[in-house]
Scaffold this motif. Structure first.
Motif, PDB file in Angstrom:
ATOM      1  N   VAL A   1       0.853  -1.191   0.000  1.00  0.00           N
ATOM      2  CA  VAL A   1       0.000   0.000   0.000  1.00  0.00           C
ATOM      3  C   VAL A   1       0.885   1.236   0.000  1.00  0.00           C
ATOM      4  O   VAL A   1       1.880   1.305   0.723  1.00  0.00           O
ATOM      5  CB  VAL A   1      -0.928   0.009   1.236  1.00  0.00           C
ATOM      6  CG1 VAL A   1      -1.708   1.320   1.317  1.00  0.00           C
ATOM      7  CG2 VAL A   1      -1.883  -1.174   1.194  1.00  0.00           C
ATOM      8  N   GLU A   2       0.518   2.221  -0.806  1.00  0.00           N
ATOM      9  CA  GLU A   2       1.287   3.468  -0.846  1.00  0.00           C
ATOM     10  C   GLU A   2       1.023   4.274   0.421  1.00  0.00           C
ATOM     11  O   GLU A   2      -0.131   4.521   0.782  1.00  0.00           O
ATOM     12  CB  GLU A   2       0.884   4.302  -2.065  1.00  0.00           C
ATOM     13  CG  GLU A   2       1.648   5.617  -2.196  1.00  0.00           C
ATOM     14  CD  GLU A   2       1.185   6.458  -3.368  1.00  0.00           C
ATOM     15  OE1 GLU A   2       1.683   7.597  -3.490  1.00  0.00           O
ATOM     16  OE2 GLU A   2       0.316   5.995  -4.130  1.00  0.00           O
ATOM     17  N   PRO A   3       2.071   4.698   1.147  1.00  0.00           N
ATOM     18  CA  PRO A   3       1.849   5.493   2.358  1.00  0.00           C
ATOM     19  C   PRO A   3       1.282   6.862   2.013  1.00  0.00           C
ATOM     20  O   PRO A   3       1.733   7.509   1.062  1.00  0.00           O
ATOM     21  CB  PRO A   3       3.245   5.596   2.976  1.00  0.00           C
ATOM     22  CG  PRO A   3       4.188   5.375   1.840  1.00  0.00           C
ATOM     23  CD  PRO A   3       3.499   4.447   0.882  1.00  0.00           C
ATOM     24  N   MET A   4       0.294   7.293   2.795  1.00  0.00           N
ATOM     25  CA  MET A   4      -0.370   8.567   2.525  1.00  0.00           C
ATOM     26  C   MET A   4      -0.332   9.526   3.718  1.00  0.00           C
ATOM     27  O   MET A   4      -0.359  10.731   3.540  1.00  0.00           O
ATOM     28  CB  MET A   4      -1.843   8.313   2.151  1.00  0.00           C
ATOM     29  CG  MET A   4      -2.040   7.416   0.939  1.00  0.00           C
ATOM     30  SD  MET A   4      -1.470   8.174  -0.605  1.00  0.00           S
ATOM     31  CE  MET A   4      -2.711   9.444  -0.809  1.00  0.00           C
ATOM     32  N   VAL A   5      -0.283   8.980   4.925  1.00  0.00           N
ATOM     33  CA  VAL A   5      -0.362   9.811   6.127  1.00  0.00           C
ATOM     34  C   VAL A   5       0.745   9.408   7.092  1.00  0.00           C
ATOM     35  O   VAL A   5       0.896   8.240   7.423  1.00  0.00           O
ATOM     36  CB  VAL A   5      -1.725   9.654   6.828  1.00  0.00           C
ATOM     37  CG1 VAL A   5      -1.767  10.493   8.099  1.00  0.00           C
ATOM     38  CG2 VAL A   5      -2.870  10.014   5.901  1.00  0.00           C
ATOM     39  N   LYS A   6       1.532  10.394   7.542  1.00  0.00           N
ATOM     40  CA  LYS A   6       2.592  10.133   8.506  1.00  0.00           C
ATOM     41  C   LYS A   6       2.302  10.920   9.781  1.00  0.00           C
ATOM     42  O   LYS A   6       2.318  12.158   9.776  1.00  0.00           O
ATOM     43  CB  LYS A   6       3.950  10.544   7.938  1.00  0.00           C
ATOM     44  CG  LYS A   6       5.125  10.215   8.862  1.00  0.00           C
ATOM     45  CD  LYS A   6       6.450  10.546   8.188  1.00  0.00           C
ATOM     46  CE  LYS A   6       7.629  10.147   9.061  1.00  0.00           C
ATOM     47  NZ  LYS A   6       8.927  10.403   8.379  1.00  0.00           N
ATOM     48  N   PRO A   7       2.020  10.231  10.889  1.00  0.00           N
ATOM     49  CA  PRO A   7       1.736  10.954  12.132  1.00  0.00           C
ATOM     50  C   PRO A   7       2.973  11.678  12.654  1.00  0.00           C
ATOM     51  O   PRO A   7       4.102  11.224  12.472  1.00  0.00           O
ATOM     52  CB  PRO A   7       1.287   9.852  13.089  1.00  0.00           C
ATOM     53  CG  PRO A   7       1.781   8.575  12.511  1.00  0.00           C
ATOM     54  CD  PRO A   7       1.932   8.770  11.041  1.00  0.00           C
ATOM     55  N   ILE A   8       2.746  12.802  13.296  1.00  0.00           N
ATOM     56  CA  ILE A   8       3.815  13.550  13.959  1.00  0.00           C
ATOM     57  C   ILE A   8       3.713  13.243  15.450  1.00  0.00           C
ATOM     58  O   ILE A   8       2.768  13.691  16.112  1.00  0.00           O
ATOM     59  CB  ILE A   8       3.686  15.062  13.710  1.00  0.00           C
ATOM     60  CG1 ILE A   8       3.746  15.358  12.210  1.00  0.00           C
ATOM     61  CG2 ILE A   8       4.783  15.827  14.451  1.00  0.00           C
ATOM     62  CD1 ILE A   8       3.487  16.816  11.849  1.00  0.00           C
ATOM     63  N   PRO A   9       4.634  12.468  15.999  1.00  0.00           N
ATOM     64  CA  PRO A   9       4.516  12.062  17.410  1.00  0.00           C
ATOM     65  C   PRO A   9       4.557  13.263  18.349  1.00  0.00           C
ATOM     66  O   PRO A   9       5.242  14.262  18.088  1.00  0.00           O
ATOM     67  CB  PRO A   9       5.730  11.144  17.619  1.00  0.00           C
ATOM     68  CG  PRO A   9       6.177  10.761  16.246  1.00  0.00           C
ATOM     69  CD  PRO A   9       5.833  11.909  15.362  1.00  0.00           C
ATOM     70  N   ALA A  10       3.845  13.141  19.441  1.00  0.00           N
ATOM     71  CA  ALA A  10       3.891  14.174  20.475  1.00  0.00           C
ATOM     72  C   ALA A  10       5.226  14.096  21.208  1.00  0.00           C
ATOM     73  O   ALA A  10       5.787  13.012  21.387  1.00  0.00           O
ATOM     74  CB  ALA A  10       2.733  13.987  21.448  1.00  0.00           C
ATOM     75  N   LYS A  11       5.730  15.229  21.613  1.00  0.00           N
ATOM     76  CA  LYS A  11       6.974  15.269  22.373  1.00  0.00           C
ATOM     77  C   LYS A  11       6.666  15.125  23.858  1.00  0.00           C
ATOM     78  O   LYS A  11       5.608  15.515  24.328  1.00  0.00           O
ATOM     79  CB  LYS A  11       7.707  16.576  22.113  1.00  0.00           C
ATOM     80  CG  LYS A  11       8.137  16.763  20.663  1.00  0.00           C
ATOM     81  CD  LYS A  11       8.767  18.123  20.437  1.00  0.00           C
ATOM     82  CE  LYS A  11       9.146  18.319  18.974  1.00  0.00           C
ATOM     83  NZ  LYS A  11       9.707  19.680  18.726  1.00  0.00           N
ATOM     84  N   GLU A  12       7.618  14.545  24.577  1.00  0.00           N
ATOM     85  CA  GLU A  12       7.431  14.352  26.011  1.00  0.00           C
ATOM     86  C   GLU A  12       7.170  15.686  26.701  1.00  0.00           C
ATOM     87  O   GLU A  12       7.891  16.665  26.494  1.00  0.00           O
ATOM     88  CB  GLU A  12       8.670  13.673  26.610  1.00  0.00           C
ATOM     89  CG  GLU A  12       8.498  13.264  28.062  1.00  0.00           C
ATOM     90  CD  GLU A  12       9.684  12.474  28.593  1.00  0.00           C
ATOM     91  OE1 GLU A  12       9.723  12.232  29.808  1.00  0.00           O
ATOM     92  OE2 GLU A  12      10.570  12.114  27.782  1.00  0.00           O
ATOM     93  N   GLY A  13       6.108  15.727  27.483  1.00  0.00           N
ATOM     94  CA  GLY A  13       5.766  16.937  28.207  1.00  0.00           C
ATOM     95  C   GLY A  13       4.987  17.960  27.399  1.00  0.00           C
ATOM     96  O   GLY A  13       4.618  19.021  27.928  1.00  0.00           O
ATOM     97  N   GLU A  14       4.729  17.647  26.132  1.00  0.00           N
ATOM     98  CA  GLU A  14       4.021  18.583  25.270  1.00  0.00           C
ATOM     99  C   GLU A  14       2.559  18.719  25.710  1.00  0.00           C
ATOM    100  O   GLU A  14       1.906  17.746  26.071  1.00  0.00           O
ATOM    101  CB  GLU A  14       4.080  18.086  23.822  1.00  0.00           C
ATOM    102  CG  GLU A  14       3.384  18.996  22.817  1.00  0.00           C
ATOM    103  CD  GLU A  14       3.446  18.434  21.397  1.00  0.00           C
ATOM    104  OE1 GLU A  14       2.834  19.030  20.487  1.00  0.00           O
ATOM    105  OE2 GLU A  14       4.099  17.391  21.208  1.00  0.00           O
ATOM    106  N   GLU A  15       2.041  19.922  25.673  1.00  0.00           N
ATOM    107  CA  GLU A  15       0.636  20.162  25.984  1.00  0.00           C
ATOM    108  C   GLU A  15      -0.249  19.560  24.885  1.00  0.00           C
ATOM    109  O   GLU A  15       0.194  19.425  23.737  1.00  0.00           O
ATOM    110  CB  GLU A  15       0.371  21.676  26.082  1.00  0.00           C
ATOM    111  CG  GLU A  15       1.008  22.349  27.285  1.00  0.00           C
ATOM    112  CD  GLU A  15       0.399  21.883  28.594  1.00  0.00           C
ATOM    113  OE1 GLU A  15      -0.839  21.763  28.665  1.00  0.00           O
ATOM    114  OE2 GLU A  15       1.167  21.621  29.538  1.00  0.00           O
ATOM    115  N   PRO A  16      -1.499  19.198  25.214  1.00  0.00           N
ATOM    116  CA  PRO A  16      -2.407  18.692  24.169  1.00  0.00           C
ATOM    117  C   PRO A  16      -2.497  19.678  23.009  1.00  0.00           C
ATOM    118  O   PRO A  16      -2.598  20.894  23.220  1.00  0.00           O
ATOM    119  CB  PRO A  16      -3.746  18.568  24.909  1.00  0.00           C
ATOM    120  CG  PRO A  16      -3.381  18.374  26.337  1.00  0.00           C
ATOM    121  CD  PRO A  16      -2.133  19.191  26.549  1.00  0.00           C
TER     122      PRO A  16
END
Length: 556
Positions: A416-431
């Motif tokens: 499957v061709e990748p279409m969406v890449k999540p951006i991980p939350a950083k430790e301690g980052e606010e919502p």
């Protein structure tokens, strides 16, 4: 009629779109135009009156403030809307929705979170036929090309959304979760298999022998007989131990104990094979191989076994996914791997709900909405039937919570061709407060979810979805050729209350009796005929008759 799914939605994961909260949780390959729907809806024409104000009833999840949410602002600007939110907490959501409707002072629209609360099929029919919910058919035809295209290319989706009278009174949360669609998995301690020089069991008898070795041969090496060979829980998400054990004898759907045979609806729980499966489970229980707590404990107690503070003590655990009973970032996590369905005397089945989609409606427009509001709302829903709109809504805005894949990134689905890449939350980052989470789940077919970028190390918790995906491949294809589609059958409104009462009483009786047979408070030989008579006395024949009529009507 094509198979469609019920289900259970999912678990919290690094892929925020994938797993928000499992609900009791398809496997079809990507097909046709559903993978790349048309582009987003046009915004409504600006009027001299300015944006249209729309009141919306919604659950506000933790970490999300709908009033200041970035996707809220995006939707308001794109579709000329000013939202007047009627937000409630998750606790008591169903009751608050019912109070809202009963009061007569209800909003223009309900945009719900299906795994917390949504309109049931009975609700949809009731309020639709009362005129409280507006039929969406004409709105979809005129203003929602993406919804229309999706239903034309996906008969399953159309079945979910279309009431028996032909009207579409609401839209389902169409979120196909591959691993949720085979919820009743068994996770076995492969570290112990290796230590004891045992092969992966393939039959019920071999599994019994492995559990016996786990119980008696001190695989954790602490010199104490503290091992729990097999455990589970009484809650949802595949944690009950009996379905996996029974599926080598007769198909156990872990919900209503129904089989479909040549188009005829049957009860699995009165078949001789069911009795055989209970006898097998009883043999495990009698030898101390099933933790008695598996029939009484909640998820928290189950996890205390998996995460025992001292030595590792769990040999095998039932569950949709192993994070139910172990911590993913702990060293024990990699010890638990999927045990494929066992091949018993009458088959090798896997409990399957075909997609994890729960019937009902998460989006509905009421008769309080003006025509202008109705058009804006259906265009908003239509936007969330596009990949970009769905991702922005459910996972957060592009550039904040996700981005385009980079060269070399790998999609979850094979080829499957990748279409969406999540951006991980950083430790301690606010919502980030950039998406609606489950409230934004509108159209996530399997091919969409398969297009998300996912790493290849399955024991890295960031790549947990791939671990579950690969495990589920071992279960895929073990479902019966025929499945009774309780999730997509619309019951005659006049029979809904009768069916609900029969269903509740029969299900409770089957589960209580099964436990009594396994633990020995009922005798499988002496009490079996009385048990079957008890089911008949509770109206089993009438229950099956109503379901047969509904199935026959839906299958036309």
């Amino acid at each position: 009629m094509k198979k469609v799914g019920l289900g259970l939605f999912s678990i919290v994961m690094a892929l925020s779109v994938v797993l928000a909260a499992c609900s009791n949780g398809g496997s079809n390959a990507a097909e046709g135009p559903a993978a790349e729907p048309p582009t987003g809806s046009e915004a409504p024409t600006e009027t001299s009156a300015g944006p249209v104000e729309i009141s919306v009833f919604a659950v506000q999840e933790q970490g999300i403030d709908l009033a200041t949410n970035k996707f809220t602002k995006h939707a308001e600007e794109m579709f000329g809307i000013t939202f007047d939110w009627q937000t409630i907490p998750s606790d008591g959501a169903k009751e608050k929705r019912q109070i809202s409707l009963a009061s007569g002072d209800y909003p223009d629209a309900y945009i719900l979170t299906a795994y917390i609360d949504q309109f049931s099929q009975a609700d949809v029919l009731k309020y639709g036929q009362q005129g409280v919910l507006v039929p969406l058919n004409d709105l979809i035809d005129q203003y929602a090309p993406n919804i229309k295209a999706a239903m034309e290319s996906n008969p399953e989706l159309k079945t979910f959304n279309t009431a028996p009278d032909g009207n579409i009174y609401g839209l389902v949360a169409y979120s196909q979760c591959f691993h949720c669609s085979y919820p009743n998995k068994m996770w076995i301690n492969t570290d112990w298999l290796e230590k004891l020089n045992l092969d992966m069991p393939t039959t019920p008898e071999q599994f019994k022998n492995v559990l016996t070795a786990f119980k008696t041969q001190d695989p954790n090496g602490n010199g104490q007989a503290d091992e729990v060979a097999l455990s589970g829980s009484t809650e949802d998400f595949g944690v009950r131990v009996l379905p996996f054990l029974m599926n080598g004898f007769v198909y156990n759907d872990d919900r209503n104990y129904l089989n479909l045979n040549g188009g005829k609806v049957e009860s699995a729980a009165i078949k001789p094979e069911w009795k055989e499966g209970l006898a097998y489970a009883k043999s495990l229980y009698d030898e101390g191989l099933i933790d008695p707590g598996a029939f009484t404990q909640n998820a928290e107690a189950f996890k205390k076994i998996g995460e025992n503070a001292g030595a590792e003590i769990l040999g095998a655990g039932a569950g949709m996914h192993p994070a139910i009973f172990i911590n993913l970032d702990g060293e024990r996590s990699a010890h638990y791997n999927p045990l494929p369905p066992l091949t018993g005397p009458h088959g090798s089945f896997a409990t399957h709900d075909a997609g994890g989609v729960s019937p009902g409606a998460k989006f509905a427009i009421t008769n309080k909405a003006s025509k202008e509001a109705q058009i804006a709302l259906i265009k908003l829903a239509d936007y969330m039937y596009t990949p970009e709109g769905q991702t922005n809504a459910a996972s957060g805005m592009k550039g904040i919570d996700w981005e385009d894949p980079a060269p070399g990134d790998t999609a979850l689905g094979e080829d499957v061709e990748p279409m969406v890449k999540p951006i991980p939350a950083k430790e301690g980052e606010e919502p980030r407060n950039a998406g609606w989470s489950g409230m934004g789940h509108f159209y996530m077919p399997k091919e969409y979810r398969d297009s998300w970028v996912q790493g290849t190390d399955i024991y890295d918790s960031a790549n947990y979805e791939r671990r579950l995906y690969q495990a589920t491949l071992l279960y895929q294809g073990h479902e019966p050729q025929e499945l009774f589609p309780m999730w997509s059958v619309w019951v005659n409104p006049e029979q809904v209350d009768e069916l609900s009462m029969l269903q509740t009483n029969i299900k409770k009786y089957i589960e209580q009796s099964s436990l009594q047979f396994v633990t020995g408070s009922k005798d499988l030989n002496a009490d079996w005929d009385g048990y079957v008579k008890g089911l008949k006395d509770l109206g089993l024949d009438r229950y099956l008759e109503i379901l047969q009529e509904a199935y026959d009507a839906s299958a036309k």
